[in-house]
Design an enzyme around this catalytic site. Structure first.
Site, PDB file in Angstrom:
ATOM      1  N   HIS A 110       0.822  -1.221   0.000  1.00  0.00           N
ATOM      2  CA  HIS A 110       0.000   0.000   0.000  1.00  0.00           C
ATOM      3  C   HIS A 110       0.853   1.266   0.000  1.00  0.00           C
ATOM      4  O   HIS A 110       0.352   2.340   0.325  1.00  0.00           O
ATOM      5  CB  HIS A 110      -0.946  -0.002   1.203  1.00  0.00           C
ATOM      6  CG  HIS A 110      -2.010  -1.055   1.079  1.00  0.00           C
ATOM      7  ND1 HIS A 110      -2.716  -1.510   2.165  1.00  0.00           N
ATOM      8  CD2 HIS A 110      -2.463  -1.741   0.008  1.00  0.00           C
ATOM      9  CE1 HIS A 110      -3.586  -2.440   1.761  1.00  0.00           C
ATOM     10  NE2 HIS A 110      -3.436  -2.610   0.446  1.00  0.00           N
ATOM     11  N   SER A 179      -6.915  -6.519  10.662  1.00  0.00           N
ATOM     12  CA  SER A 179      -8.332  -6.798  10.950  1.00  0.00           C
ATOM     13  C   SER A 179      -8.980  -7.576   9.813  1.00  0.00           C
ATOM     14  O   SER A 179     -10.125  -8.013   9.922  1.00  0.00           O
ATOM     15  CB  SER A 179      -9.087  -5.476  11.156  1.00  0.00           C
ATOM     16  OG  SER A 179      -9.053  -4.717   9.944  1.00  0.00           O
TER      17      SER A 179
HETATM   18  C1  BV8 Z   1      -8.285  -2.379  -4.908  1.00  0.00           C
HETATM   19  C2  BV8 Z   1      -2.732   3.103   2.483  1.00  0.00           C
HETATM   20  C3  BV8 Z   1      -8.821  -2.733  -7.168  1.00  0.00           C
HETATM   21  C4  BV8 Z   1      -3.332   4.414   2.825  1.00  0.00           C
HETATM   22  C5  BV8 Z   1      -4.617   1.583   2.594  1.00  0.00           C
HETATM   23  C6  BV8 Z   1     -16.279  -4.304  -1.018  1.00  0.00           C
HETATM   24  C7  BV8 Z   1     -15.876  -5.581  -0.702  1.00  0.00           C
HETATM   25  C8  BV8 Z   1     -14.552  -5.969  -0.848  1.00  0.00           C
HETATM   26  C9  BV8 Z   1     -13.600  -5.061  -1.311  1.00  0.00           C
HETATM   27  C10 BV8 Z   1     -14.020  -3.793  -1.597  1.00  0.00           C
HETATM   28  C11 BV8 Z   1     -15.341  -3.399  -1.462  1.00  0.00           C
HETATM   29  N1  BV8 Z   1     -15.429  -2.105  -1.823  1.00  0.00           N
HETATM   30  C12 BV8 Z   1     -14.192  -1.651  -2.186  1.00  0.00           C
HETATM   31  C13 BV8 Z   1     -13.347  -2.682  -2.074  1.00  0.00           C
HETATM   32  C14 BV8 Z   1     -11.916  -2.661  -2.354  1.00  0.00           C
HETATM   33  C15 BV8 Z   1     -11.173  -1.930  -1.249  1.00  0.00           C
HETATM   34  C16 BV8 Z   1     -11.509  -2.487   0.111  1.00  0.00           C
HETATM   35  O1  BV8 Z   1     -11.076  -3.545   0.474  1.00  0.00           O
HETATM   36  N2  BV8 Z   1     -12.320  -1.698   0.848  1.00  0.00           N
HETATM   37  C17 BV8 Z   1     -12.714  -2.115   2.184  1.00  0.00           C
HETATM   38  C18 BV8 Z   1     -12.856  -0.878   3.064  1.00  0.00           C
HETATM   39  C19 BV8 Z   1     -14.020  -2.879   2.070  1.00  0.00           C
HETATM   40  N3  BV8 Z   1      -9.778  -2.168  -1.527  1.00  0.00           N
HETATM   41  C20 BV8 Z   1      -9.125  -1.320  -2.319  1.00  0.00           C
HETATM   42  O2  BV8 Z   1      -9.600  -0.314  -2.790  1.00  0.00           O
HETATM   43  C21 BV8 Z   1      -7.711  -1.728  -2.681  1.00  0.00           C
HETATM   44  N4  BV8 Z   1      -7.548  -1.646  -4.092  1.00  0.00           N
HETATM   45  O3  BV8 Z   1      -9.118  -3.167  -4.555  1.00  0.00           O
HETATM   46  O4  BV8 Z   1      -7.978  -2.136  -6.203  1.00  0.00           O
HETATM   47  C22 BV8 Z   1      -8.302  -2.330  -8.476  1.00  0.00           C
HETATM   48  C23 BV8 Z   1      -8.154  -3.303  -9.443  1.00  0.00           C
HETATM   49  C24 BV8 Z   1      -7.691  -2.927 -10.688  1.00  0.00           C
HETATM   50  C25 BV8 Z   1      -7.355  -1.605 -10.937  1.00  0.00           C
HETATM   51  C26 BV8 Z   1      -7.492  -0.632  -9.952  1.00  0.00           C
HETATM   52  C27 BV8 Z   1      -7.954  -0.998  -8.698  1.00  0.00           C
HETATM   53  C28 BV8 Z   1      -6.675  -0.791  -2.098  1.00  0.00           C
HETATM   54  C29 BV8 Z   1      -6.794  -0.756  -0.626  1.00  0.00           C
HETATM   55  C30 BV8 Z   1      -5.601   0.001  -0.055  1.00  0.00           C
HETATM   56  C31 BV8 Z   1      -6.079   1.236   0.698  1.00  0.00           C
HETATM   57  N5  BV8 Z   1      -4.931   1.840   1.362  1.00  0.00           N
HETATM   58  N6  BV8 Z   1      -3.511   2.075   3.166  1.00  0.00           N
HETATM   59  C32 BV8 Z   1      -3.044   4.781   4.258  1.00  0.00           C
HETATM   60  O5  BV8 Z   1      -2.476   3.973   5.010  1.00  0.00           O
HETATM   61  O6  BV8 Z   1      -3.401   5.911   4.599  1.00  0.00           O
HETATM   62  S1  BV8 Z   1      -5.606   0.593   3.495  1.00  0.00           S
HETATM   63  C33 BV8 Z   1      -5.190   0.718   5.116  1.00  0.00           C
HETATM   64  O7  BV8 Z   1      -6.290   0.228   5.848  1.00  0.00           O
HETATM   65  C34 BV8 Z   1      -4.043  -0.163   5.512  1.00  0.00           C
HETATM   66  O8  BV8 Z   1      -3.041  -0.199   4.553  1.00  0.00           O
HETATM   67  C35 BV8 Z   1      -4.677  -1.493   5.752  1.00  0.00           C
HETATM   68  O9  BV8 Z   1      -4.780  -2.230   4.569  1.00  0.00           O
HETATM   69  C36 BV8 Z   1      -6.050  -1.081   6.189  1.00  0.00           C
HETATM   70  C37 BV8 Z   1      -6.117  -1.117   7.697  1.00  0.00           C
HETATM   71  O10 BV8 Z   1      -6.209  -2.435   7.990  1.00  0.00           O
HETATM   72  P1  BV8 Z   1      -5.296  -3.046   9.139  1.00  0.00           P
HETATM   73  O11 BV8 Z   1      -3.863  -2.866   8.792  1.00  0.00           O
HETATM   74  O12 BV8 Z   1      -5.800  -4.407   9.327  1.00  0.00           O
HETATM   75  O13 BV8 Z   1      -5.564  -2.123  10.391  1.00  0.00           O
HETATM   76  P2  BV8 Z   1      -6.864  -2.132  11.322  1.00  0.00           P
HETATM   77  O14 BV8 Z   1      -6.785  -0.924  12.185  1.00  0.00           O
HETATM   78  O15 BV8 Z   1      -8.088  -2.350  10.490  1.00  0.00           O
HETATM   79  O16 BV8 Z   1      -6.686  -3.451  12.219  1.00  0.00           O
HETATM   80  C38 BV8 Z   1      -5.613  -3.541  13.115  1.00  0.00           C
HETATM   81  C39 BV8 Z   1      -5.708  -4.912  13.753  1.00  0.00           C
HETATM   82  O17 BV8 Z   1      -4.615  -5.067  14.664  1.00  0.00           O
HETATM   83  C40 BV8 Z   1      -6.981  -5.090  14.578  1.00  0.00           C
HETATM   84  O18 BV8 Z   1      -7.555  -6.342  14.264  1.00  0.00           O
HETATM   85  C41 BV8 Z   1      -6.495  -5.058  16.027  1.00  0.00           C
HETATM   86  O19 BV8 Z   1      -7.231  -5.945  16.844  1.00  0.00           O
HETATM   87  C42 BV8 Z   1      -5.079  -5.550  15.887  1.00  0.00           C
HETATM   88  N7  BV8 Z   1      -4.170  -5.010  16.904  1.00  0.00           N
HETATM   89  C43 BV8 Z   1      -4.161  -3.765  17.460  1.00  0.00           C
HETATM   90  N8  BV8 Z   1      -3.135  -3.677  18.330  1.00  0.00           N
HETATM   91  C44 BV8 Z   1      -2.475  -4.864  18.308  1.00  0.00           C
HETATM   92  C45 BV8 Z   1      -3.126  -5.719  17.393  1.00  0.00           C
HETATM   93  N9  BV8 Z   1      -2.720  -6.981  17.154  1.00  0.00           N
HETATM   94  C46 BV8 Z   1      -1.636  -7.415  17.831  1.00  0.00           C
HETATM   95  N10 BV8 Z   1      -0.946  -6.658  18.717  1.00  0.00           N
HETATM   96  C47 BV8 Z   1      -1.343  -5.379  18.980  1.00  0.00           C
HETATM   97  N11 BV8 Z   1      -0.654  -4.638  19.857  1.00  0.00           N
END
Ligand code: BV8
Length: 230
Positions: A110, A179
């Site tokens: 990303h 997550s």
């Molecule tokens: C794409 C950079 C296609 C920016 C990021 C509907 C269904 C399915 C998919 C989609 C949909 N609608 C849209 C989509 C696609 C979309 C998507 O998945 N949306 C989601 C919201 C549904 N995906 C995209 O758009 C991707 N691109 O699909 O392209 C395409 C194909 C051809 C041509 C063109 C395009 C691109 C997605 C990338 C977005 N950019 N980051 C920035 O960082 O500012 S995403 C960003 O959020 C992160 O990179 C990461 O991926 C995501 C966050 O997730 P996590 O890292 O898991 O973080 P989170 O806070 O959620 O969870 C943390 C976890 O850690 C928790 O579970 C917690 O319990 C745990 N934790 C906390 N502390 C600890 C711990 N564990 C252990 N120890 C600890 N101490």
């Protein structure tokens, strides 16, 4: 550990103990904006100053002395000393804490907070300060051409072919601190399982794709990862 070829997928949770906020702890809000609204091309086009401010703030935090790799990052770097190229870290994170810990085989699917990109030429530059919408770009001299080298929602993640090749050849797929809400990263576990790899999730709590994992270890990454890697 008996595994020979490992792919590790990391998310914001591995950097939480280093002081970097995760996305969903505050239900993905930043300055009362949903991340999905700010981290998108549309959000950037609508309000480039706000989006640059979002990333400038995160870059400043990453560059502060307060943010350092934690034992989970360090344990993965130590594992790479043993496995070499048979360990690949695929991170969703845009921080450089894996590299600071000593990991070399890292793919930032990303993008990276410490890099910026010319929106016209796609040339990538290092950046250790703020990006302003008034900055002129080195390669084309245009104002407003420089954007964070970060993959926004709706944009194609980086090095996907390399990632799938590695997943298809690994015997362990390990997800740490994610997550499982964002695709295609959240789908990697199923690809790994279909390719015959053992799959394990290390997280604070079950992720949205926990049922796809064969094994689960819950707790703080800074404690569970060093224990698993040892
Ligand atoms: C794409 C950079 C296609 C920016 C990021 C509907 C269904 C399915 C998919 C989609 C949909 N609608 C849209 C989509 C696609 C979309 C998507 O998945 N949306 C989601 C919201 C549904 N995906 C995209 O758009 C991707 N691109 O699909 O392209 C395409 C194909 C051809 C041509 C063109 C395009 C691109 C997605 C990338 C977005 N950019 N980051 C920035 O960082 O500012 S995403 C960003 O959020 C992160 O990179 C990461 O991926 C995501 C966050 O997730 P996590 O890292 O898991 O973080 P989170 O806070 O959620 O969870 C943390 C976890 O850690 C928790 O579970 C917690 O319990 C745990 N934790 C906390 N502390 C600890 C711990 N564990 C252990 N120890 C600890 N101490």
């Amino acid at each position: 550990m008996s595994y020979k070829r490992i792919v590790v997928l990391t998310g914001a949770g591995i950097s939480a103990e280093s002081g970097i906020k995760t996305f969903r702890a505050e239900d993905g809000l930043w300055e009362e904006h949903r991340v999905e609204d700010v981290a998108t091309p549309e959000g950037y086009a609508a309000n480039p100053v706000l989006v640059q401010r979002f990333y400038n703030g995160r870059r400043a935090q990453l560059l502060s002395d307060a943010v350092k790799p934690n034992p989970a990052h360090l344990a993965l770097a130590k594992l790479e000393e043993v496995l070499g190229d048979d360990l690949l870290v695929v991170t969703q994170n845009i921080d450089n804490l894996h590299e600071q810990a000593g990991s070399k085989n890292v793919i930032h699917m990303h993008g990276e907070l410490l890099k910026m990109r010319c929106a016209y030429t796609d040339i990538v530059y290092p950046i250790l300060g703020d990006i302003s919408v008034d900055d002129r770009c080195e390669c084309c001299g245009m104002r407003g051409a420089l954007r964070p080298h970060v993959v926004w929602f709706g944009e194609m993640p980086l090095q996907m072919e390399e990632i799938y090749d590695a997943i298809e050849g690994c015997d362990l797929f390990l997800a740490i601190g994610t997550s499982g809400n964002v695709y295609p990263a959240a789908g990697f576990v199923r690809h790994a399982a279909m390719s015959g790899a053992h799959t394990m999730e290390i997280n604070l709590e079950p992720s949205a794709v926990e049922s796809a994992f064969a094994e689960h270890r819950y707790g703080l990454a800074g404690e569970v990862v060093p224990a698993f890697v040892a």
